[in-house]
Design a protein around this motif. Structure first.
Motif, PDB file in Angstrom:
ATOM      1  N   UNK A 163       0.845  -1.181   0.000  1.00 22.54           N
ATOM      2  CA  UNK A 163       0.000   0.000   0.000  1.00 22.54           C
ATOM      3  C   UNK A 163       0.885   1.237   0.000  1.00 22.54           C
ATOM      4  N   UNK A 164       0.466   2.271  -0.712  1.00 24.52           N
ATOM      5  CA  UNK A 164       1.218   3.520  -0.731  1.00 24.52           C
ATOM      6  C   UNK A 164       1.077   4.211   0.629  1.00 24.52           C
ATOM      7  N   UNK A 165       2.186   4.640   1.254  1.00 23.21           N
ATOM      8  CA  UNK A 165       2.083   5.294   2.564  1.00 23.21           C
ATOM      9  C   UNK A 165       1.515   6.704   2.490  1.00 23.21           C
ATOM     10  N   UNK A 166       1.316   7.226   1.281  1.00 23.12           N
ATOM     11  CA  UNK A 166       0.743   8.556   1.141  1.00 23.12           C
ATOM     12  C   UNK A 166      -0.762   8.507   0.922  1.00 23.12           C
ATOM     13  N   UNK A 222       9.844  10.412  -4.560  1.00 19.43           N
ATOM     14  CA  UNK A 222      10.657  11.089  -3.551  1.00 19.43           C
ATOM     15  C   UNK A 222       9.858  11.376  -2.292  1.00 19.43           C
ATOM     16  N   UNK A 223       8.563  11.729  -2.469  1.00 22.49           N
ATOM     17  CA  UNK A 223       7.718  11.971  -1.295  1.00 22.49           C
ATOM     18  C   UNK A 223       7.502  10.683  -0.506  1.00 22.49           C
ATOM     19  N   UNK A 224       7.386   9.559  -1.225  1.00 22.22           N
ATOM     20  CA  UNK A 224       7.216   8.275  -0.544  1.00 22.22           C
ATOM     21  C   UNK A 224       8.453   7.956   0.282  1.00 22.22           C
ATOM     22  N   UNK A 225       9.628   8.147  -0.306  1.00 18.62           N
ATOM     23  CA  UNK A 225      10.862   7.878   0.420  1.00 18.62           C
ATOM     24  C   UNK A 225      11.030   8.818   1.608  1.00 18.62           C
ATOM     25  N   UNK A 226      10.572  10.066   1.452  1.00 20.35           N
ATOM     26  CA  UNK A 226      10.641  11.010   2.568  1.00 20.35           C
ATOM     27  C   UNK A 226       9.778  10.557   3.737  1.00 20.35           C
ATOM     28  N   UNK A 227       8.675   9.875   3.406  1.00 16.86           N
ATOM     29  CA  UNK A 227       7.762   9.422   4.459  1.00 16.86           C
ATOM     30  C   UNK A 227       8.292   8.195   5.199  1.00 16.86           C
ATOM     31  N   UNK A 282       5.209  16.280   3.058  1.00 12.55           N
ATOM     32  CA  UNK A 282       4.557  14.983   2.967  1.00 12.55           C
ATOM     33  C   UNK A 282       3.537  14.935   4.097  1.00 12.55           C
ATOM     34  N   UNK A 283       2.654  13.944   4.052  1.00 11.51           N
ATOM     35  CA  UNK A 283       1.612  13.825   5.063  1.00 11.51           C
ATOM     36  C   UNK A 283       1.611  12.408   5.618  1.00 11.51           C
ATOM     37  N   UNK A 284       1.301  12.282   6.901  1.00 12.53           N
ATOM     38  CA  UNK A 284       1.133  10.981   7.532  1.00 12.53           C
ATOM     39  C   UNK A 284      -0.111  11.024   8.405  1.00 12.53           C
ATOM     40  N   UNK A 285      -0.757   9.876   8.558  1.00 14.82           N
ATOM     41  CA  UNK A 285      -1.904   9.734   9.449  1.00 14.82           C
ATOM     42  C   UNK A 285      -1.483   8.828  10.605  1.00 14.82           C
ATOM     43  N   UNK A 307     -10.207  13.443   5.383  1.00 16.93           N
ATOM     44  CA  UNK A 307      -8.786  13.218   5.627  1.00 16.93           C
ATOM     45  C   UNK A 307      -8.063  12.673   4.405  1.00 16.93           C
ATOM     46  N   UNK A 308      -8.780  11.987   3.522  1.00 17.11           N
ATOM     47  CA  UNK A 308      -8.142  11.345   2.377  1.00 17.11           C
ATOM     48  C   UNK A 308      -7.881  12.299   1.220  1.00 17.11           C
ATOM     49  N   UNK A 309      -8.544  13.465   1.205  1.00 15.72           N
ATOM     50  CA  UNK A 309      -8.386  14.390   0.103  1.00 15.72           C
ATOM     51  C   UNK A 309      -9.151  13.945  -1.132  1.00 15.72           C
TER      52      UNK A 309
END
Length: 273
Positions: free
Chosen positions: A30-33, A66-71, A108-111, A170-172
């Motif tokens: 699953x994508x962490x974003x 890159x955003x995924x790796x940042x997360x 980046x965003x995290x829940x 929250x999901x956008x």
């Protein structure tokens, strides 16, 4: 940021609840974003070792590698080099915290939610789906006030700071090849409102998102308005519009001026108001 090894990335995905599974020479997860809530998705992320870099990640829904790796990080926390710049608390109707969405810089965003031991767990958890600022939304419904639905927490907070009632999910917004992210629970939470004004971001996902919400609210809300802000640049949002010199009084006037205009009904392919 890049992970030290493919196994580091896989371990981080597992800690973040992304459920990586080996498939040939790569992993599927699953994508962490955009799939951080863990609700009803098909895994859209692949990751594998690269020749020129330690890890290659690809979200087939279009999230930035890159955003995924940042997360990704260590010990179940986000990238340790990132800093938290905003925390958005999601509460149930009684004001009890359900989960938080955090904004990090680099962006980046995290829940996350707290487990029984009060430790942060970077996934949505089992709490009920709730709209942002739900206690204020429920109070506004009881008072017959207008509720604005926008695409992000930043925009909701901006309008709330000006005395309006605003919310978001929250999901956008979903990308064109994704299913819509608006949940039935969100429709239930807005049911009975006197007026809901939907303000899309000025891009195809944002407009499709608000049209979908309008369709879901039919028959549940007395007055539904789709409001496209005049002069909004491409990919802009209501905060950008206000930053460009427009005012909340102008926004209120736009809503009032549409009071006698046709409202979205069965034909939701009509132009925005």
């Amino acid at each position: 940021m890049t992970a030290a090894t493919l196994q580091d990335a896989v371990d981080a995905m597992a800690r973040l609840g992304c459920k990586p599974k080996k498939s040939g020479d790569q992993f599927i997860a699953f994508c962490p974003l955009h799939e951080a809530d863990g609700q009803g998705h098909s895994p859209s992320l692949t990751l594998k070792a690269g020749d020129q870099q330690a890890v290659i990640v690809k979200c087939h829904a279009g999230c930035s590698g890159s955003d995924i790796l940042k997360a990704l990080g260590v010990n179940g926390t986000p990238n340790p080099s990132a800093s938290i710049v905003a925390v958005y608390r999601y509460q149930d109707a009684d004001g009890r915290d359900v989960r938080e969405k955090i904004r990090l810089e680099p962006k980046s965003f995290r829940i996350r939610h707290k487990d029984a031991a009060s430790n942060w767990v970077y996934k949505a958890g089992d709490g009920p789906p709730v709209l942002y600022r739900l206690p204020e939304v429920k109070a506004a419904i009881a008072e017959g006030r207008t509720i604005f639905v926008v695409e992000g927490e930043k925009d909701a907070d901006r309008l709330a700071s000006a005395g309006l009632v605003a919310t978001t999910n929250i999901e956008g917004a979903a990308q064109p090849d994704q299913r819509q992210k608006w949940k039935a629970e969100y429709t239930d939470q807005l049911a009975g409102a006197a007026r809901v004004v939907l303000i899309p971001d000025n891009d195809p996902p944002g407009k499709a998102h608000m049209r979908h919400i309008a369709a879901q609210l039919q028959g549940r809300v007395a007055d539904i308005r789709l409001l496209e802000l005049p002069g909004l640049p491409g990919k802009g949002d209501v905060s950008d519009w206000l930053n460009a010199g427009h005012t909340v009084d102008e926004l209120k006037t736009l809503v009032r001026d549409e009071s006698d205009s046709p409202q979205p009904g069965d034909d939701l392919d009509a132009e925005f108001i």
